[in-house]
Design a protein around this motif. Sequence first.
Motif, PDB file in Angstrom:
ATOM      1  N   MET A  98     -60.316 -19.463   2.664  1.00 11.15           N
ATOM      2  CA  MET A  98     -59.080 -19.126   1.937  1.00 11.15           C
ATOM      3  C   MET A  98     -57.951 -18.780   2.898  1.00 11.15           C
ATOM      4  SD  MET A  98     -60.811 -17.061  -1.252  1.00 11.15           S
ATOM      5  CE  MET A  98     -59.320 -16.254  -1.707  1.00 11.15           C
ATOM      6  N   LYS A  99     -58.252 -18.045   3.963  1.00 11.50           N
ATOM      7  CA  LYS A  99     -57.235 -17.704   4.963  1.00 11.50           C
ATOM      8  C   LYS A  99     -56.748 -18.953   5.684  1.00 11.50           C
ATOM      9  CE  LYS A  99     -58.796 -13.001   5.882  1.00 11.50           C
ATOM     10  NZ  LYS A  99     -59.397 -12.083   6.869  1.00 11.50           N
ATOM     11  N   ILE A 100     -57.669 -19.867   6.004  1.00 15.89           N
ATOM     12  CA  ILE A 100     -57.306 -21.115   6.690  1.00 15.89           C
ATOM     13  C   ILE A 100     -56.418 -21.965   5.787  1.00 15.89           C
ATOM     14  CG2 ILE A 100     -58.220 -23.287   7.596  1.00 15.89           C
ATOM     15  CD1 ILE A 100     -60.766 -21.603   8.393  1.00 15.89           C
ATOM     16  N   ILE A 101     -56.791 -22.103   4.520  1.00 15.46           N
ATOM     17  CA  ILE A 101     -55.990 -22.895   3.577  1.00 15.46           C
ATOM     18  C   ILE A 101     -54.606 -22.285   3.414  1.00 15.46           C
ATOM     19  CG2 ILE A 101     -55.799 -23.560   1.141  1.00 15.46           C
ATOM     20  CD1 ILE A 101     -58.910 -23.938   1.223  1.00 15.46           C
ATOM     21  N   ALA A 102     -54.523 -20.963   3.343  1.00 20.87           N
ATOM     22  CA  ALA A 102     -53.217 -20.296   3.241  1.00 20.87           C
ATOM     23  C   ALA A 102     -52.371 -20.589   4.478  1.00 20.87           C
ATOM     24  CB  ALA A 102     -53.408 -18.790   3.080  1.00 20.87           C
ATOM     25  N   LEU A 103     -52.994 -20.622   5.638  1.00 21.59           N
ATOM     26  CA  LEU A 103     -52.280 -20.926   6.881  1.00 21.59           C
ATOM     27  C   LEU A 103     -51.752 -22.365   6.852  1.00 21.59           C
ATOM     28  CD1 LEU A 103     -51.445 -20.109   9.747  1.00 21.59           C
ATOM     29  CD2 LEU A 103     -53.744 -20.747  10.505  1.00 21.59           C
ATOM     30  N   PHE A 104     -52.579 -23.312   6.410  1.00 27.67           N
ATOM     31  CA  PHE A 104     -52.141 -24.709   6.301  1.00 27.67           C
ATOM     32  C   PHE A 104     -50.967 -24.828   5.335  1.00 27.67           C
ATOM     33  CE2 PHE A 104     -55.949 -25.912   8.502  1.00 27.67           C
ATOM     34  CZ  PHE A 104     -55.713 -27.197   8.973  1.00 27.67           C
ATOM     35  N   ARG A 105     -51.059 -24.168   4.206  1.00 27.07           N
ATOM     36  CA  ARG A 105     -49.981 -24.245   3.209  1.00 27.07           C
ATOM     37  C   ARG A 105     -48.699 -23.647   3.746  1.00 27.07           C
ATOM     38  NH1 ARG A 105     -53.560 -23.014  -2.168  1.00 27.07           N
ATOM     39  NH2 ARG A 105     -54.449 -25.103  -2.293  1.00 27.07           N
ATOM     40  N   LYS A 106     -48.827 -22.538   4.477  1.00 26.59           N
ATOM     41  CA  LYS A 106     -47.649 -21.901   5.075  1.00 26.59           C
ATOM     42  C   LYS A 106     -46.958 -22.853   6.054  1.00 26.59           C
ATOM     43  CE  LYS A 106     -47.396 -18.851   8.504  1.00 26.59           C
ATOM     44  NZ  LYS A 106     -47.811 -17.762   9.350  1.00 26.59           N
ATOM     45  N   GLU A 107     -47.772 -23.663   6.749  1.00 26.24           N
ATOM     46  CA  GLU A 107     -47.235 -24.634   7.718  1.00 26.24           C
ATOM     47  C   GLU A 107     -46.756 -25.923   7.039  1.00 26.24           C
ATOM     48  OE1 GLU A 107     -46.998 -24.331  11.176  1.00 26.24           O
ATOM     49  OE2 GLU A 107     -47.578 -22.234  10.980  1.00 26.24           O
ATOM     50  N   GLY A 108     -46.959 -26.038   5.719  1.00 27.84           N
ATOM     51  CA  GLY A 108     -46.459 -27.190   4.973  1.00 27.84           C
ATOM     52  C   GLY A 108     -47.428 -28.353   4.853  1.00 27.84           C
ATOM     53  N   TYR A 109     -48.677 -28.169   5.239  1.00 28.45           N
ATOM     54  CA  TYR A 109     -49.666 -29.244   5.142  1.00 28.45           C
ATOM     55  C   TYR A 109     -50.192 -29.350   3.721  1.00 28.45           C
ATOM     56  CZ  TYR A 109     -49.904 -29.387  10.241  1.00 28.45           C
ATOM     57  OH  TYR A 109     -49.607 -29.522  11.569  1.00 28.45           O
ATOM     58  N   LYS A 110     -50.406 -30.609   3.270  1.00 28.91           N
ATOM     59  CA  LYS A 110     -50.979 -30.868   1.962  1.00 28.91           C
ATOM     60  C   LYS A 110     -52.069 -31.908   2.114  1.00 28.91           C
ATOM     61  CE  LYS A 110     -46.775 -29.820  -0.502  1.00 28.91           C
ATOM     62  NZ  LYS A 110     -45.587 -30.324  -1.108  1.00 28.91           N
ATOM     63  N   GLY A 111     -53.128 -31.759   1.328  1.00 30.54           N
ATOM     64  CA  GLY A 111     -54.225 -32.721   1.372  1.00 30.54           C
ATOM     65  C   GLY A 111     -55.516 -32.084   0.912  1.00 30.54           C
ATOM     66  N   GLU A 112     -56.607 -32.840   1.057  1.00 31.13           N
ATOM     67  CA  GLU A 112     -57.951 -32.374   0.703  1.00 31.13           C
ATOM     68  C   GLU A 112     -58.592 -31.746   1.924  1.00 31.13           C
ATOM     69  OE1 GLU A 112     -60.337 -33.074  -2.087  1.00 31.13           O
ATOM     70  OE2 GLU A 112     -58.487 -33.398  -3.185  1.00 31.13           O
ATOM     71  N   TYR A 113     -59.130 -30.557   1.755  1.00 31.25           N
ATOM     72  CA  TYR A 113     -59.865 -29.903   2.843  1.00 31.25           C
ATOM     73  C   TYR A 113     -61.316 -30.359   2.724  1.00 31.25           C
ATOM     74  CZ  TYR A 113     -55.648 -27.143   2.818  1.00 31.25           C
ATOM     75  OH  TYR A 113     -54.348 -26.764   2.850  1.00 31.25           O
ATOM     76  N   GLU A 114     -61.774 -31.165   3.687  1.00 33.11           N
ATOM     77  CA  GLU A 114     -63.089 -31.785   3.567  1.00 33.11           C
ATOM     78  C   GLU A 114     -64.177 -31.086   4.372  1.00 33.11           C
ATOM     79  OE1 GLU A 114     -62.983 -35.997   3.949  1.00 33.11           O
ATOM     80  OE2 GLU A 114     -61.222 -36.164   2.670  1.00 33.11           O
ATOM     81  N   GLU A 115     -63.858 -30.592   5.541  1.00 34.06           N
ATOM     82  CA  GLU A 115     -64.857 -29.941   6.396  1.00 34.06           C
ATOM     83  C   GLU A 115     -64.232 -28.744   7.088  1.00 34.06           C
ATOM     84  OE1 GLU A 115     -68.056 -30.958   6.978  1.00 34.06           O
ATOM     85  OE2 GLU A 115     -67.938 -32.819   5.839  1.00 34.06           O
ATOM     86  N   MET A 149     -56.301 -16.186  14.756  1.00 32.92           N
ATOM     87  CA  MET A 149     -55.861 -15.226  15.766  1.00 32.92           C
ATOM     88  C   MET A 149     -54.394 -15.472  16.138  1.00 32.92           C
ATOM     89  SD  MET A 149     -57.711 -14.439  19.418  1.00 32.92           S
ATOM     90  CE  MET A 149     -57.707 -16.163  19.863  1.00 32.92           C
ATOM     91  N   LEU A 150     -54.021 -16.752  16.329  1.00 29.97           N
ATOM     92  CA  LEU A 150     -52.650 -17.112  16.716  1.00 29.97           C
ATOM     93  C   LEU A 150     -51.776 -17.446  15.516  1.00 29.97           C
ATOM     94  CD1 LEU A 150     -53.496 -19.414  19.763  1.00 29.97           C
ATOM     95  CD2 LEU A 150     -52.833 -16.995  19.801  1.00 29.97           C
ATOM     96  N   ASP A 151     -52.380 -17.497  14.313  1.00 28.11           N
ATOM     97  CA  ASP A 151     -51.658 -17.856  13.099  1.00 28.11           C
ATOM     98  C   ASP A 151     -51.004 -19.231  13.266  1.00 28.11           C
ATOM     99  OD1 ASP A 151     -51.124 -17.129  10.475  1.00 28.11           O
ATOM    100  OD2 ASP A 151     -49.138 -16.367  10.973  1.00 28.11           O
ATOM    101  N   ALA A 152     -51.817 -20.213  13.731  1.00 24.08           N
ATOM    102  CA  ALA A 152     -51.269 -21.530  14.046  1.00 24.08           C
ATOM    103  C   ALA A 152     -52.240 -22.641  13.648  1.00 24.08           C
ATOM    104  CB  ALA A 152     -50.976 -21.621  15.535  1.00 24.08           C
ATOM    105  N   VAL A 153     -51.667 -23.800  13.304  1.00 22.11           N
ATOM    106  CA  VAL A 153     -52.428 -25.006  13.021  1.00 22.11           C
ATOM    107  C   VAL A 153     -51.981 -26.056  14.028  1.00 22.11           C
ATOM    108  CG1 VAL A 153     -52.806 -26.868  11.358  1.00 22.11           C
ATOM    109  CG2 VAL A 153     -52.622 -24.510  10.567  1.00 22.11           C
ATOM    110  N   GLU A 154     -52.951 -26.730  14.639  1.00 22.66           N
ATOM    111  CA  GLU A 154     -52.646 -27.743  15.650  1.00 22.66           C
ATOM    112  C   GLU A 154     -53.358 -29.046  15.307  1.00 22.66           C
ATOM    113  OE1 GLU A 154     -54.286 -27.972  20.003  1.00 22.66           O
ATOM    114  OE2 GLU A 154     -52.648 -26.512  19.925  1.00 22.66           O
ATOM    115  N   PHE A 155     -52.588 -30.131  15.158  1.00 24.40           N
ATOM    116  CA  PHE A 155     -53.155 -31.453  14.901  1.00 24.40           C
ATOM    117  C   PHE A 155     -53.935 -31.893  16.135  1.00 24.40           C
ATOM    118  CE2 PHE A 155     -52.659 -36.039  15.591  1.00 24.40           C
ATOM    119  CZ  PHE A 155     -53.323 -36.526  14.481  1.00 24.40           C
TER     120      PHE A 155
END
Length: 82
Positions: free
Chosen positions: A11-28, A58-64
């Motif tokens: 849930m925390k990871i998904i919230a981080l992705f949404r905050k960064e503007g990412y949309k899609g299916e979380y598969e793994e 920890m860094l509150d960041a998502v990296e492709f």
Amino acid sequence: MTKPVTQVEMMKIIALFRKEGYKGEYEEFQRVSGTDREFFVVMGNDQGLKALFRASLMLDAVEFQYVLDDKHVFVQGDADAS
């Protein structure tokens, strides 16, 4: 053996992705080896494309990382992420 990713962490990871503007299916979701606050996440979209991301609570960041295709695959299990 790496411990599984918990529902609360997901849930925390998904919230981080949404905050960064990412949309899609979380598969793994997979914990990065040697840490409790970083994760690899595979996301898919409507066109069937899948991509690997590294999420750091920890860094509150998502990296492709890269698009998953014939040359780039997501290894499941106890593979080292170094």
